[in-house]
Scaffold this motif. Sequence first.
Motif, PDB file in Angstrom:
ATOM      1  N   LYS A 275       0.808  -1.208   0.000  1.00 38.20           N
ATOM      2  CA  LYS A 275       0.000   0.000   0.000  1.00 38.20           C
ATOM      3  C   LYS A 275       0.846   1.266   0.000  1.00 38.20           C
ATOM      4  O   LYS A 275       1.995   1.244   0.373  1.00 38.20           O
ATOM      5  CB  LYS A 275      -0.849   0.031   1.271  1.00 38.20           C
ATOM      6  CG  LYS A 275      -1.940  -0.985   1.240  1.00 38.20           C
ATOM      7  CD  LYS A 275      -2.741  -0.904   2.513  1.00 38.20           C
ATOM      8  CE  LYS A 275      -3.567  -2.159   2.661  1.00 38.20           C
ATOM      9  NZ  LYS A 275      -4.369  -2.181   3.840  1.00 38.20           N
TER      10      LYS A 275
ATOM     11  N   GLU B 146       1.669   1.139 -11.314  1.00 36.65           N
ATOM     12  CA  GLU B 146       0.913   2.108 -12.126  1.00 36.65           C
ATOM     13  C   GLU B 146      -0.559   2.143 -11.748  1.00 36.65           C
ATOM     14  O   GLU B 146      -1.370   2.646 -12.508  1.00 36.65           O
ATOM     15  CB  GLU B 146       1.032   1.745 -13.605  1.00 36.65           C
ATOM     16  CG  GLU B 146       2.465   1.625 -14.099  1.00 36.65           C
ATOM     17  CD  GLU B 146       2.550   0.817 -15.388  1.00 36.65           C
ATOM     18  OE1 GLU B 146       1.832   1.124 -16.330  1.00 36.65           O
ATOM     19  OE2 GLU B 146       3.333  -0.134 -15.439  1.00 36.65           O
ATOM     20  N   LEU B 147      -0.904   1.545 -10.598  1.00 33.40           N
ATOM     21  CA  LEU B 147      -2.311   1.493 -10.199  1.00 33.40           C
ATOM     22  C   LEU B 147      -2.569   2.387  -8.989  1.00 33.40           C
ATOM     23  O   LEU B 147      -1.668   2.658  -8.204  1.00 33.40           O
ATOM     24  CB  LEU B 147      -2.704   0.061  -9.833  1.00 33.40           C
ATOM     25  CG  LEU B 147      -2.568  -0.997 -10.916  1.00 33.40           C
ATOM     26  CD1 LEU B 147      -2.963  -2.340 -10.365  1.00 33.40           C
ATOM     27  CD2 LEU B 147      -3.404  -0.652 -12.123  1.00 33.40           C
ATOM     28  N   SER B 148      -3.818   2.802  -8.839  1.00 31.32           N
ATOM     29  CA  SER B 148      -4.203   3.540  -7.638  1.00 31.32           C
ATOM     30  C   SER B 148      -4.449   2.547  -6.507  1.00 31.32           C
ATOM     31  O   SER B 148      -4.511   1.345  -6.730  1.00 31.32           O
ATOM     32  CB  SER B 148      -5.479   4.314  -7.905  1.00 31.32           C
ATOM     33  OG  SER B 148      -6.568   3.427  -7.950  1.00 31.32           O
ATOM     34  N   GLY B 149      -4.588   3.064  -5.294  1.00 34.01           N
ATOM     35  CA  GLY B 149      -4.787   2.193  -4.138  1.00 34.01           C
ATOM     36  C   GLY B 149      -5.991   1.278  -4.294  1.00 34.01           C
ATOM     37  O   GLY B 149      -5.914   0.073  -4.044  1.00 34.01           O
ATOM     38  N   GLN B 151      -7.445   0.329  -7.024  1.00 33.79           N
ATOM     39  CA  GLN B 151      -7.239  -0.651  -8.084  1.00 33.79           C
ATOM     40  C   GLN B 151      -6.344  -1.797  -7.603  1.00 33.79           C
ATOM     41  O   GLN B 151      -6.609  -2.964  -7.871  1.00 33.79           O
ATOM     42  CB  GLN B 151      -6.626   0.035  -9.311  1.00 33.79           C
ATOM     43  CG  GLN B 151      -7.621   0.951 -10.008  1.00 33.79           C
ATOM     44  CD  GLN B 151      -6.958   1.888 -11.001  1.00 33.79           C
ATOM     45  OE1 GLN B 151      -5.758   2.165 -10.920  1.00 33.79           O
ATOM     46  NE2 GLN B 151      -7.734   2.398 -11.933  1.00 33.79           N
ATOM     47  N   ARG B 152      -5.289  -1.429  -6.849  1.00 38.47           N
ATOM     48  CA  ARG B 152      -4.414  -2.469  -6.307  1.00 38.47           C
ATOM     49  C   ARG B 152      -5.192  -3.420  -5.429  1.00 38.47           C
ATOM     50  O   ARG B 152      -5.029  -4.636  -5.476  1.00 38.47           O
ATOM     51  CB  ARG B 152      -3.308  -1.842  -5.457  1.00 38.47           C
ATOM     52  CG  ARG B 152      -2.199  -1.295  -6.272  1.00 38.47           C
ATOM     53  CD  ARG B 152      -1.147  -0.669  -5.378  1.00 38.47           C
ATOM     54  NE  ARG B 152      -0.494   0.391  -6.125  1.00 38.47           N
ATOM     55  CZ  ARG B 152       0.398   1.216  -5.613  1.00 38.47           C
ATOM     56  NH1 ARG B 152       0.717   1.125  -4.348  1.00 38.47           N
ATOM     57  NH2 ARG B 152       0.938   2.131  -6.364  1.00 38.47           N
ATOM     58  N   LEU B 177      -7.861   2.807   2.088  1.00 41.63           N
ATOM     59  CA  LEU B 177      -8.581   3.558   1.064  1.00 41.63           C
ATOM     60  C   LEU B 177      -9.240   4.790   1.681  1.00 41.63           C
ATOM     61  O   LEU B 177      -9.487   4.841   2.876  1.00 41.63           O
ATOM     62  CB  LEU B 177      -9.657   2.662   0.454  1.00 41.63           C
ATOM     63  CG  LEU B 177      -9.132   1.353  -0.120  1.00 41.63           C
ATOM     64  CD1 LEU B 177     -10.273   0.556  -0.724  1.00 41.63           C
ATOM     65  CD2 LEU B 177      -8.070   1.611  -1.164  1.00 41.63           C
ATOM     66  N   ASP B 178      -9.525   5.783   0.847  1.00 39.32           N
ATOM     67  CA  ASP B 178     -10.198   6.955   1.402  1.00 39.32           C
ATOM     68  C   ASP B 178     -11.668   6.616   1.666  1.00 39.32           C
ATOM     69  O   ASP B 178     -12.199   5.620   1.180  1.00 39.32           O
ATOM     70  CB  ASP B 178     -10.056   8.169   0.481  1.00 39.32           C
ATOM     71  CG  ASP B 178     -10.708   7.957  -0.860  1.00 39.32           C
ATOM     72  OD1 ASP B 178     -11.922   7.728  -0.879  1.00 39.32           O
ATOM     73  OD2 ASP B 178     -10.004   8.015  -1.879  1.00 39.32           O
TER      74      ASP B 178
END
Lengths: 276, 371
Positions: A275, B146-149, B151-152, B177-178
Amino acid sequence: MTREEIIRSCLIFATGLFLLAFTLGPFIWMIWISLADRADFLVTGQVEYSLSNYRQVLTAHSLHFLDYLSNSLWISTITAIIVTLFSSMAAYAVSRMRFPGRSVVPLLILAMSMFPQISIVGYLFEMFSKAGLINSHMALILPYIAWTIPIALWINMSYFTQIPLDLDKAALVDGASRMKVLYKIIFPLALPGIFSSALLVFIACFNEFLFAIMLTIDYTAQTLPVGIALFQGLHGEIPWGNLMAASAIASVPLVILTLIFQRYIVAGLMGGAVKG
Amino acid sequence: MNATKITIKSLAKSFVTFRGKVDVLKSIDLEIEPGEFFVLLGPSGCGKSTLLNLLAGLEKPSGGELYFDQELVADSVGKFSGPFERDISMVFQSYALYPHMTVEGNIAFPLTNLPQVPSPKVMQAKVKEAATLLQIDHLLDRKPAELSGGQRQRVAIGRAIVRNPKVCLMDEPLSNLDAKLRNEMRAHLKDLQKKLGVTTIYVTHDQLEAMTLGHRIAIMNNGVLQQVGTPVEIYRAPINQFVARFIGSPTMNMLTGDLNEENGSLYLQADTLKIKLPTETACKLKPKNLKKITLGVRPERLYVITEGEQNLALPVNVIENVGPEFLIYSFHKQGQIVVRTPDEPVGDSLCLALDAGHLHLFDDQGARINL
Ligand SMILES: Nc1ncnc2c1ncn2[C@@H]1O[C@H](COP(=O)(O)OP(=O)(O)OP(=O)(O)O)[C@@H](O)[C@H]1O
Ligand SMILES: [Mg+2]
C-alpha cells in the motif's frame, strides 16, 4: 539564477571535473603510453604512434597474455557464479526464516573477512601444496570464494530484507512451493542486488593480486594482474608499452560487464508491492 | 458451491522471543458456518492477523485444533497442512502484489500453481472473468506501481478469488482507502461474497465495516474472544463494557457510581451526576443487592424531553450539527456524555429521559448484568 545558485553549480561542476580527471587521468595516460613506441616520449619528444604494442601483446607467445586473460576470466566467472548462488540463498534464509543464530551468522561471516589476506596466505600455500592444488585454477577459486562471500552476502541481505515478507506469504498461499517463491518472486525482485554483488565479486577476483602471486607459479594458472606485473623485456628492462597495452585490454571485459549489468542494477523495481 | 465449515477448538498461539514468551492468542473457540461472511473485529494488536495466519496455514498453532469441514488441518502435536492443501486464499493487509508482474500475471499466478495447470486460453478466460467482476479488466497489462490504491486492492481480491478457493481470508483490505472508496468497496465486497458464496473471514478494526459486512461478528481483545453474534445481537446486548464501547458510533455513554435508594426509587450517583433509574429497571435490580454498577446508554437512547418525569439533567457544553441530527456533548468527570437528537436543543441544559429497554448495566468486573 541567484548568486547562490551560480556558486552552487560552479562548485558542482568543478568537483565533477576534478573527480573525472582524477579517475580518468591515469587511464588516459595508460592508453597514451600504450600507443606510443617509447615510454620516455614526454622527455625526449620523439615519438611515433602505432598499435604495435597491442599486436605484440596479443600475438607474442612468450608473453602468454591470452593465457593470463583466459585464466582470469575463468577464475572470476566461476567464483562469481558460485558466490552469487550461495550468498543469495544464504541471504534469503537469513532474511526470511527463523532459525537459531540467524542474527549471529552474518556477523560471524563478516568477522572472518576481517583477517588480512597476508595473514592466511602462508597457511593456504601449505594446505594447497599438500593437496597438490598449487598452480591450478582451484588454488585461486577456493580462497576467492571464501574471501568474497561476506561482502556478497551483506549486499544481498540488504536487498532481500527490503522485499516485504507478505510477498512470500502471498505466494505460499497462492500455492507456490518454497523453491518457486524463491525463483519466481524473490530472485526477480532481488535481481539488482544479485547483479551488483556478482559484478563486485567478479571485479574483485579479476583484480586480486596477493593470492594470485603466492598460489600460482606459471601461465597455466597465473591471472592477468600477476602476468602483467611479471612482463619482462628482452634485456630485462620494463616493457612499458606492452604493459600498458595489456592493461588496457584487461580493462575491456570489466567495462563491458559493467555496461551490461548496470541496466539491471536499477532502483525502483519494488514499486507497487504494498500500500501507499 | 463448495462452501466449507471451519471449526476452531481452543486454539492458542504464543511467540517465543528473546524477551520471553508472548501469548498472542489464548484458547479461541469458534465455529464458522459454510458460506458465512464472518468478521473478526478488535483493536490494533489484539491478534487478528495472527488468527488469520493460523487459519491460512502460515503459522503453526501452539495449542488447540483447527478443522476445515470434518478434516483436521492443524493441531499443536504435528498435524499441519499448508495453505495450498487447505485451499484457502488471502487478501493481505498490505495487498502484497507481485511488483514485477502485470495485473494479469498477478491474478493468474495462483492458477499457474495448480496441480494441473490450465491451458493458457482457459487461464486467460478465468483471469478475464475475475477482472470483469471487479471492474479492472481494462488494467490487465499494467504493473502494480501504475495502479491507484483502490485498483491495487481489487487486483489483490481478484488474485484471491480466481481459483474458487474453499475459504477466503481478508486482512483489513479496505484500511488504506479513502472514506468514499471504502464505502463503495464495502458494498462491492458484500455483493461479491454473496455471488461467490465462499466462506469468508474478514478482519477489521473498524466497527462500521464489521456491522455492515458481517453475517456474524467476533470481537477480540488481547487475544481473547469477547463475544460472537450477529451485528444486531452485539449492538443490542454487548456482553461486557469492552464490547459496548467498541461497537457503535458515537461510543456508548458509560457512567459508574453507587446505587442509593430514596423514597422507593433507585438512584445512581455518578460523581456529581444523580440519575434516577426507570422503575422497571429498579424493580429488577433491587433483589440483586448490588452496590456499584456502570450504566451504559447509547447516545440515541437519551431522550430529550420538555415535560414529564426526567431521569437526569445535563449541562450543554458543545453542539455539533451533523446534517440530519445534532450531537450534544456534556462534559463530565468520567468523560463526555453524548446525546443524539433530531431537534436542535434550546437552553443550556437538557432534561433527559431513559428507556428501561435500552439500558445496559455492567457490574464492577465490567460484565453485563442481565435483568
Ligand atoms: N512473530 C511475532 N513474534 C512476537 N510477537 C508477535 C509476532 N507476531 C505478532 N506478534 C504480536 O502479537 C500481537 C498481535 O499481532 P497481530 O498482528 O495479530 O495484531 P492485529 O490484531 O492484526 O493488529 P493490527 O490491527 O494492527 O493489524 C501483537 O502484540 C504483536 O506484537
Ligand atoms: Mg493485522
